[in-house]
Design a protein around this motif. Structure first.
Motif, short mmCIF file in Angstrom:
data_model
loop_
_atom_site.label_atom_id
_atom_site.label_comp_id
_atom_site.label_asym_id
_atom_site.label_seq_id
_atom_site.Cartn_x
_atom_site.Cartn_y
_atom_site.Cartn_z
N MET A 1 4.70 -9.73 -6.22
CA MET A 1 5.08 -8.76 -5.42
C MET A 1 5.14 -7.54 -6.52
O MET A 1 5.72 -7.53 -7.59
CB MET A 1 6.49 -8.75 -4.67
CG MET A 1 6.12 -9.45 -3.32
SD MET A 1 7.64 -9.68 -2.04
CE MET A 1 8.73 -8.75 -2.64
N LEU A 3 6.10 -3.56 -6.59
CA LEU A 3 7.06 -2.51 -6.08
C LEU A 3 7.31 -2.85 -4.54
O LEU A 3 7.34 -2.00 -3.46
CB LEU A 3 6.27 -1.19 -5.98
CG LEU A 3 5.54 -0.51 -7.13
CD1 LEU A 3 4.55 0.81 -6.77
CD2 LEU A 3 6.78 -0.15 -8.04
N GLY A 4 7.64 -4.11 -4.52
CA GLY A 4 8.04 -4.72 -3.21
C GLY A 4 7.00 -5.11 -2.12
O GLY A 4 7.36 -5.29 -0.91
N ILE A 5 5.83 -4.78 -2.42
CA ILE A 5 4.55 -5.07 -1.50
C ILE A 5 4.03 -6.20 -2.02
O ILE A 5 3.56 -6.37 -3.12
CB ILE A 5 3.70 -3.77 -1.63
CG1 ILE A 5 4.55 -2.47 -1.13
CG2 ILE A 5 2.59 -3.85 -0.63
CD1 ILE A 5 3.54 -1.18 -1.60
N PRO A 6 3.79 -7.16 -1.09
CA PRO A 6 2.98 -8.48 -1.33
C PRO A 6 1.73 -7.98 -1.78
O PRO A 6 0.91 -7.04 -1.48
CB PRO A 6 2.94 -9.04 0.18
CG PRO A 6 4.08 -8.47 0.75
CD PRO A 6 4.15 -7.01 0.36
N LYS A 7 0.90 -8.93 -2.83
CA LYS A 7 -0.01 -8.87 -3.63
C LYS A 7 -1.05 -9.02 -2.44
O LYS A 7 -2.20 -7.92 -2.59
CB LYS A 7 -0.15 -10.13 -4.55
CG LYS A 7 -1.41 -9.84 -5.50
CD LYS A 7 -1.21 -11.03 -6.33
CE LYS A 7 -2.21 -10.58 -7.70
NZ LYS A 7 -2.13 -11.77 -8.57
N ARG A 8 -1.30 -9.44 -1.50
CA ARG A 8 -2.33 -9.68 -0.47
C ARG A 8 -2.46 -8.39 0.21
O ARG A 8 -3.43 -7.99 0.34
CB ARG A 8 -1.88 -10.80 0.61
CG ARG A 8 -3.05 -10.89 1.70
CD ARG A 8 -2.54 -11.99 2.58
NE ARG A 8 -3.61 -12.24 3.34
CZ ARG A 8 -3.58 -13.24 4.47
NH1 ARG A 8 -2.77 -14.03 4.35
NH2 ARG A 8 -4.42 -13.22 5.28
N THR A 9 -1.18 -7.45 0.55
CA THR A 9 -1.26 -6.32 1.24
C THR A 9 -2.11 -5.18 0.36
O THR A 9 -3.01 -4.57 0.74
CB THR A 9 -0.01 -5.84 1.73
OG1 THR A 9 0.75 -6.84 2.41
CG2 THR A 9 0.16 -4.56 2.21
N LEU A 10 -1.66 -5.33 -1.25
CA LEU A 10 -2.15 -4.58 -2.04
C LEU A 10 -3.91 -4.72 -2.12
O LEU A 10 -4.62 -3.63 -2.06
CB LEU A 10 -1.54 -4.74 -3.33
CG LEU A 10 -0.14 -4.08 -3.49
CD1 LEU A 10 0.37 -4.35 -4.78
CD2 LEU A 10 -0.20 -2.62 -3.31
N LEU A 13 -5.45 -2.99 1.00
CA LEU A 13 -5.47 -1.50 0.95
C LEU A 13 -6.27 -1.32 0.05
O LEU A 13 -7.07 -0.03 0.10
CB LEU A 13 -3.85 -1.07 0.54
CG LEU A 13 -2.83 -1.21 1.46
CD1 LEU A 13 -1.33 -1.07 0.73
CD2 LEU A 13 -3.12 -0.41 2.73
#
Length: 107
Positions: A1, A3-10, A13
């Protein structure tokens, strides 16, 4: 993660941002094509003379403003006047030494 955002979401995006960028760049290209005469190809010519003088007006005594070598390809306009083709503003060449490129719209 990160900044608190999961790698998959990054990753998702980043891919969406890349697609958006490609779309915007493609739209800019389409705008340029439509501004220069729509989807049809413009006029392009090939030089058949050994050396072709480009003149400032459609007159054999007009000032020479450029030269093209044989087989050079150039953009042109579909304007022909007294045996001269307009290549651009204040640039003219004898039509007898120019051959329209297949698939272009030289009028």
């Amino acid at each position: 993660m990160i900044l608190g955002i999961p790698k998959r979401t990054l990753i998702i995006l980043a891919v969406l941002a890349g697609i958006g960028l490609i779309y915007v760049l493609g739209m800019d290209k389409k705008a340029s094509v439509s501004a220069t005469g729509g989807g049809s190809p413009g006029c392009r010519v090939t030089v058949t003379a050994d050396v072709l003088n480009v003149r400032s007006a459609p007159d054999p005594n007009a000032q020479i403003v450029g030269k093209f070598n044989q087989n050079a390809e150039a953009a042109a306009e579909p304007v022909v006047q007294n045996g001269w083709r307009k290549l651009a503003e204040n640039k003219w060449a004898k039509t007898e030494f120019l051959k329209p490129v297949d698939g272009t719209n030289c009028g």
